[in-house]
Design a protein around this motif. Sequence first.
Motif, mmCIF file in Angstrom:
data_model
loop_
_atom_site.group_PDB
_atom_site.id
_atom_site.type_symbol
_atom_site.label_atom_id
_atom_site.label_comp_id
_atom_site.label_asym_id
_atom_site.label_seq_id
_atom_site.Cartn_x
_atom_site.Cartn_y
_atom_site.Cartn_z
ATOM 1 N N TRP A 1 -16.605 1.737 -10.625
ATOM 2 C CA TRP A 1 -17.459 0.386 -9.883
ATOM 3 C C TRP A 1 -18.641 -0.505 -10.055
ATOM 4 O O TRP A 1 -18.902 -1.085 -10.873
ATOM 5 N N THR B 1 -15.423 7.374 -7.505
ATOM 6 C CA THR B 1 -15.020 6.200 -7.923
ATOM 7 C C THR B 1 -16.150 4.758 -8.531
ATOM 8 O O THR B 1 -16.498 3.960 -8.709
ATOM 9 N N LYS C 1 -6.748 -0.832 -10.584
ATOM 10 C CA LYS C 1 -7.738 -1.245 -10.218
ATOM 11 C C LYS C 1 -8.092 0.167 -9.093
ATOM 12 O O LYS C 1 -7.324 -0.519 -8.001
ATOM 13 N N PRO C 2 -8.935 1.243 -9.026
ATOM 14 C CA PRO C 2 -8.660 2.743 -8.530
ATOM 15 C C PRO C 2 -10.037 1.527 -7.537
ATOM 16 O O PRO C 2 -10.530 1.034 -7.297
ATOM 17 N N PRO C 3 -9.146 2.429 -5.999
ATOM 18 C CA PRO C 3 -10.023 2.263 -5.265
ATOM 19 C C PRO C 3 -11.333 2.758 -5.074
ATOM 20 O O PRO C 3 -12.083 3.530 -5.382
ATOM 21 N N VAL C 4 -12.149 2.430 -4.235
ATOM 22 C CA VAL C 4 -13.973 2.428 -4.273
ATOM 23 C C VAL C 4 -14.185 3.585 -3.330
ATOM 24 O O VAL C 4 -14.251 3.548 -2.048
ATOM 25 N N ASP C 5 -14.390 4.708 -4.234
ATOM 26 C CA ASP C 5 -14.865 5.765 -3.048
ATOM 27 C C ASP C 5 -15.839 6.466 -4.384
ATOM 28 O O ASP C 5 -16.243 6.433 -5.463
ATOM 29 N N ASP D 1 1.011 -0.959 -0.008
ATOM 30 C CA ASP D 1 -0.039 0.335 -0.248
ATOM 31 C C ASP D 1 1.187 1.994 0.183
ATOM 32 O O ASP D 1 0.467 1.983 -0.470
ATOM 33 N N GLN E 1 -2.863 3.293 -11.108
ATOM 34 C CA GLN E 1 -3.684 2.370 -10.668
ATOM 35 C C GLN E 1 -4.653 1.509 -11.889
ATOM 36 O O GLN E 1 -5.338 2.340 -12.550
ATOM 37 N N GLU F 1 -3.798 9.808 -9.603
ATOM 38 C CA GLU F 1 -4.453 7.649 -9.676
ATOM 39 C C GLU F 1 -4.626 6.371 -11.411
ATOM 40 O O GLU F 1 -4.943 5.455 -11.428
#
Length: 155
Positions: free
Chosen positions: A107, A103, A96-100, A79, A94, A91
């Motif tokens: 997703w 984004t 696989k960007p984080p879920v926020d 991380d 990446q 970003e």
Amino acid sequence: MRFLPAILVLLMLSGIARAEVMAVYDFDTRAEEQRYRDLIAELRCPKCQNQNIADSNSPISKDMRDQVYRLMKNGATNDEIVGDLVGRFGEFVQYKPPVDKRTILLWGFPAIAVVGGVLIVAGVAMRSRKRDQGEPTLSQEEKARARQMLADKDQ
């Protein structure tokens, strides 16, 4: 003319001589090496758009691979390594960007598209079924007239 084949062979071999040598990194264990390979496979090259830094030959990818190796040797977690590269390049690096909140649509879109497609197909099927049930059947008189018309056409 007799030197032409030799010149062609030398020209073809010159490409091999110019081939770039990939950097070789020393790892203490196979697990570290696998961790390195996993990290560089999940990071995207900012220049190549759709290649990971493991497959890219661009100078920026080489810098990113070097940075991943340096951070690993300094004891950084996955991380922390990804965070460092995201902080440096954005970003986009990446896959696989984080879920926020920024984004969530990215997703959620595949699920929304599937549900929408199922609803559209179901609506078309129901509308088609209703239309088929609503069509009147031919009376005996109309059937006899149609048979007569087909018989007249055959003669």
